[in-house]
Design an enzyme around this catalytic site. Structure first.
Site, mmCIF file in Angstrom:
data_model
loop_
_atom_site.group_PDB
_atom_site.id
_atom_site.type_symbol
_atom_site.label_atom_id
_atom_site.label_comp_id
_atom_site.label_asym_id
_atom_site.label_seq_id
_atom_site.Cartn_x
_atom_site.Cartn_y
_atom_site.Cartn_z
ATOM 1 N N ALA A 296 0.800 -1.228 0.000
ATOM 2 C CA ALA A 296 0.000 0.000 0.000
ATOM 3 C C ALA A 296 0.831 1.275 0.000
ATOM 4 C CB ALA A 296 -0.947 -0.019 1.201
ATOM 5 N N ALA A 297 1.647 1.477 1.029
ATOM 6 C CA ALA A 297 2.397 2.720 1.135
ATOM 7 C C ALA A 297 3.450 2.829 0.040
ATOM 8 C CB ALA A 297 3.050 2.824 2.519
ATOM 9 N N ARG B 167 3.803 10.259 -11.296
ATOM 10 C CA ARG B 167 2.948 11.357 -11.759
ATOM 11 C C ARG B 167 3.643 12.718 -11.636
ATOM 12 N NH1 ARG B 167 -1.288 7.921 -9.652
ATOM 13 N NH2 ARG B 167 -0.853 8.630 -7.533
ATOM 14 N N CYS C 126 -6.795 -7.002 3.746
ATOM 15 C CA CYS C 126 -8.009 -7.067 4.572
ATOM 16 C C CYS C 126 -9.056 -8.013 3.991
ATOM 17 C CB CYS C 126 -8.603 -5.674 4.736
ATOM 18 S SG CYS C 126 -7.528 -4.532 5.634
ATOM 19 N N ASP D 27 2.585 0.913 7.653
ATOM 20 C CA ASP D 27 2.491 0.189 8.914
ATOM 21 C C ASP D 27 3.799 0.131 9.688
ATOM 22 O OD1 ASP D 27 -0.088 -0.239 8.161
ATOM 23 O OD2 ASP D 27 0.103 -2.397 7.829
ATOM 24 N N LYS E 226 -28.864 2.978 23.829
ATOM 25 C CA LYS E 226 -29.321 1.922 22.925
ATOM 26 C C LYS E 226 -30.541 2.472 22.228
ATOM 27 C CE LYS E 226 -31.145 -2.762 22.507
ATOM 28 N NZ LYS E 226 -31.635 -3.978 23.201
ATOM 29 N N TYR F 204 -31.770 12.419 6.684
ATOM 30 C CA TYR F 204 -32.894 11.717 7.311
ATOM 31 C C TYR F 204 -33.886 11.241 6.260
ATOM 32 C CZ TYR F 204 -37.638 11.250 9.044
ATOM 33 O OH TYR F 204 -38.910 10.793 9.275
#
Length: 444
Positions: free
Chosen positions: A10-11, A21, A43, A283, A361, A425
């Site tokens: 990833a990194a 670029r 993941c 990481d 809740k 909403y």
């Protein structure tokens, strides 16, 4: 300019593409990867077990050949870095296929080596049938083992993100799953009262939970047959150990590079290490936590991609600061969505905050439309009412609420200001007072 990047996920590859670029045609980019694969979604690997993701091939975002042929990156695999010499500005190591040494010169270097699973030196840890899950080869080995040995009982050691995702997916294919956790709860980043909802969900789906026991060793004749803890022994046909991760930084000279107590590389806002022309991201590096106002170690793919992009910009002399994290994460666990951001109650206490809690809740949507229970908890400073963190567990809607709270944390908002937010909403999605605002009302 000669750019060298250690780490092809990833990194590292976010940085490499950013350099492509923003750099010049004369730039030469070398990426060095110890494994066989570049740029894949780790993941997604637990979901290969159940078939929700059909193959480990599906999690590969870009094959290594695409970086080589389409983007002109000198992308190398099976190269293990063993040393960095900042004085000579070289990276050296071993080609794992030929066992031949290599040395590469750099003008600017990025260390993006990620993390590896922590595997304690338990007796029997090398028995057949014992695995961890972090990489594509790890997952392929687990899948091969499942097919070859058809284990009935799978013991998972560790109740964090990966452990819970593996547990769910093993149950999906009909395995008896036992989960052993050294502490008293699943998902340590949650407060215990919220973690109890996960315990109930695990039991509901037939997972055997063992708390407050420490694994001592594994036993078996060539293949694992028993897990021995400090309080008992358990028969098993397969074991998966995922108790945490550690940064891949042992190749760095600690007399030269500044690392924290966990071995993560200390960097500034511009991904620069304490060594000139050497950057770190992902990481293996620290993250600045905006809520704690200090460096943290929270290895997540979202942060790794951001830090890699920012490293690429800074390496091409386009200064951009990383704005930090607030510690946001989410997990699917059977029928529950489990999300958190910022500080938990126990973290706020350990850091010395004078805090209070608002906990409700409620229903994630309009109650007359559907019944979707949602448990929501806010942690905030008593006097200022500044939001410190939030946790949400429910059958739906936890993702929406935790992202609102993460945004509020980024902007240092108070619980009073949460009431002013104009949130979406309609009965299928919400009540007229969003649960975040219901909880915020209780802080007045």
């Amino acid at each position: 300019m000669r750019y060298v990047i250690i780490g092809g996920d990833a990194a590292g590859m976010s940085a490499a593409m950013q350099i492509k670029r923003e750099g010049t045609q004369d730039d030469h980019i070398v990426t060095i990867e110890k494994g066989d694969y570049y740029s894949y979604g780790q993941c997604g690997l637990p979901y290969v077990i159940s078939g929700d993701v059909s193959s480990t091939d599906d999690v590969i975002a870009k094959p290594v050949e695409e970086f080589r042929q389409k983007h002109g990156i000198d992308a190398r695999t099976r190269h293990e870095v063993t040393a960095v010499d900042p004085n000579a500005k070289t990276v050296s190591g071993i080609h794992l296929d030929t066992n031949e040494p290599f040395e590469i010169e750099y003008d600017k270097l990025l260390i993006a080596t990620g993390v590896s699973p922590v595997l304690p030196n338990w007796d029997g840890i090398d028995l057949d049938g014992i695995h961890s899950m972090k990489t594509i080869p790890d997952t392929d080995q687990i899948m091969t083992d499942l097919q070859a040995h058809q284990p009935e009982t799978v013991t998972i050691v560790g109740g964090g993100f990966i452990g819970l995702e593996i547990a769910e997916n093993m149950r999906e294919i009909g395995k008896h799953v036992r989960l052993i956790q050294a502490g008293s709860q699943l998902m340590n980043p949650l407060d215990y009262d919220m973690a109890e909802l996960l315990h109930d969900e695990a039991k509901k789906h037939g997972i055997e939970l063992i708390f407050n026991e420490f694994v001592q060793r594994f036993e078996g004749n060539d293949r694992v047959e028993k897990v021995i803890t400090d309080q008992g022994e358990y028969s098993t046909d397969q074991a998966i150990v995922n108790i945490g991760v550690k940064p891949n930084t042992t190749f760095l000279n600690t007399d030269v590079f500044n690392l924290n107590d966990q071995g993560a590389i200390i960097i500034d806002d511009y991904m620069q290490t304490n060594v000139a022309h050497v950057y770190a991201a992902g990481d293996c590096a620290v993250d600045f936590n905006r809520v704690k106002q200090q460096n943290d170690f929270v290895p997540l793919g979202t942060t790794a991609n951001k830090q890699g992009m920012i490293a690429g910009l800074n390496m091409t002399d386009q200064p951009k600061a990383f704005q930090g994290i607030v510690g946001t994460s989410i997990l699917k666990f059977f029928d529950l969505d489990v999300a958190r951001t910022g500080l938990s109650e126990k973290e706020a206490e350990s850091l010395g905050f004078d805090y209070a809690v608002s906990q409700i809740k409620t229903n994630a949507v309009a109650g007359y439309y559907d019944k979707q229970p949602l448990h929501l908890k806010l942690v905030y400073e008593k006097d200022s009412r500044r939001l410190l963190g939030g946790q949400a567990v429910g059958t739906t809607g936890a993702d929406k609420r935790i992202d609102v709270l993460a945004t509020a944390l980024y902007h240092n908002m108070t619980t009073v200001e949460l009431l002013d937010l104009d949130l979406a909403y309609a009965p299928p999605y919400n009540g007229v007072w969003d649960p975040v605002q219901q909880a915020a009302k209780k802080t007045l």
